[in-house]
Design a protein around this motif. Structure first.
Motif, PDB file in Angstrom:
ATOM      1  N   ALA A   4       0.771  -1.251  -0.013  1.00 54.24           N
ATOM      2  CA  ALA A   4       0.066  -0.042   0.047  1.00 54.24           C
ATOM      3  C   ALA A   4       0.756   1.140  -0.193  1.00 54.24           C
ATOM      4  O   ALA A   4       2.107   1.416   0.308  1.00 54.24           O
ATOM      5  N   ALA A   5       0.435   2.397  -0.615  1.00 55.05           N
ATOM      6  CA  ALA A   5       1.143   3.605  -0.658  1.00 55.05           C
ATOM      7  C   ALA A   5       1.256   4.065   0.724  1.00 55.05           C
ATOM      8  O   ALA A   5       2.388   4.622   1.038  1.00 55.05           O
ATOM      9  N   GLU A   6       0.256   3.768   1.587  1.00 58.21           N
ATOM     10  CA  GLU A   6       0.771   4.399   3.100  1.00 58.21           C
ATOM     11  C   GLU A   6       1.788   3.811   3.617  1.00 58.21           C
ATOM     12  O   GLU A   6       2.430   4.275   4.524  1.00 58.21           O
ATOM     13  N   GLU A   7       2.007   2.429   3.204  1.00 54.86           N
ATOM     14  CA  GLU A   7       2.989   1.762   4.036  1.00 54.86           C
ATOM     15  C   GLU A   7       4.321   2.088   3.436  1.00 54.86           C
ATOM     16  O   GLU A   7       5.284   2.430   4.196  1.00 54.86           O
ATOM     17  N   GLU A   9       4.840   5.241   2.301  1.00 53.57           N
ATOM     18  CA  GLU A   9       5.108   6.495   2.897  1.00 53.57           C
ATOM     19  C   GLU A   9       5.717   6.377   4.450  1.00 53.57           C
ATOM     20  O   GLU A   9       6.513   7.162   4.874  1.00 53.57           O
ATOM     21  N   ALA A  10       4.783   5.445   5.230  1.00 54.40           N
ATOM     22  CA  ALA A  10       5.439   5.293   6.634  1.00 54.40           C
ATOM     23  C   ALA A  10       6.760   4.649   6.757  1.00 54.40           C
ATOM     24  O   ALA A  10       7.365   5.237   7.669  1.00 54.40           O
ATOM     25  N   ARG A  13       8.839   7.696   6.086  1.00 58.23           N
ATOM     26  CA  ARG A  13       8.871   8.812   7.132  1.00 58.23           C
ATOM     27  C   ARG A  13       9.505   8.150   8.391  1.00 58.23           C
ATOM     28  O   ARG A  13      10.055   9.109   9.472  1.00 58.23           O
ATOM     29  N   THR A  22       5.394  12.270  -1.181  1.00 54.20           N
ATOM     30  CA  THR A  22       4.314  12.080  -1.939  1.00 54.20           C
ATOM     31  C   THR A  22       4.134  10.840  -2.780  1.00 54.20           C
ATOM     32  O   THR A  22       5.178  10.726  -3.629  1.00 54.20           O
ATOM     33  N   THR A  24       2.554   8.150  -5.573  1.00 53.94           N
ATOM     34  CA  THR A  24       1.509   8.099  -6.652  1.00 53.94           C
ATOM     35  C   THR A  24       1.585   6.508  -7.064  1.00 53.94           C
ATOM     36  O   THR A  24       2.667   6.053  -7.346  1.00 53.94           O
ATOM     37  N   ASP A  25       0.234   5.813  -7.019  1.00 55.93           N
ATOM     38  CA  ASP A  25       0.244   4.451  -7.626  1.00 55.93           C
ATOM     39  C   ASP A  25      -0.097   4.895  -9.263  1.00 55.93           C
ATOM     40  O   ASP A  25      -1.149   5.286  -9.705  1.00 55.93           O
ATOM     41  N   TYR A  33       4.837   2.418  -8.454  1.00 55.73           N
ATOM     42  CA  TYR A  33       4.786   3.830  -7.632  1.00 55.73           C
ATOM     43  C   TYR A  33       5.745   4.822  -8.109  1.00 55.73           C
ATOM     44  O   TYR A  33       6.667   4.225  -8.441  1.00 55.73           O
TER      45      TYR A  33
END
Length: 78
Positions: A4-7, A9-10, A13, A22, A24-25, A33
């Motif tokens: 997942a994109a959120e994973e 990013e996490a 970070r 940022t 993007t899929d 991505y």
């Protein structure tokens, strides 16, 4: 299993807490991505070192769980 994109990013970070990230899929499949990452930690680093820092944050997932990542990095403009 796609990532997942959120994973993504996490993970970035967690390694670079000040980063503006940022994700993007690109294909809608969870495997391709683009990531744009801006972090003060990149100041004075070559583009290659910046990318290596992001790949290290992903903990070996590149080429496995994460098939493709188009990466753009930069230090913040002062």
């Amino acid at each position: 299993m796609p990532m997942a994109a959120e994973e993504i990013e996490a993970l970035i970070r967690a390694e670079l807490p000040d980063a503006e990230v940022t994700i993007t899929d690109l294909a809608g499949d969870g495997d391709h991505y683009a990531a744009h990452v801006v972090s003060g930690a990149f100041k004075g680093l070559s583009r290659v070192k910046q990318h290596q820092t992001v790949y290290a944050a992903l903990g070996g997932r590149m080429g496995g769980v994460l098939h493709a990542l188009q990466l753009t990095t930069a230090a913040p403009k002062e």
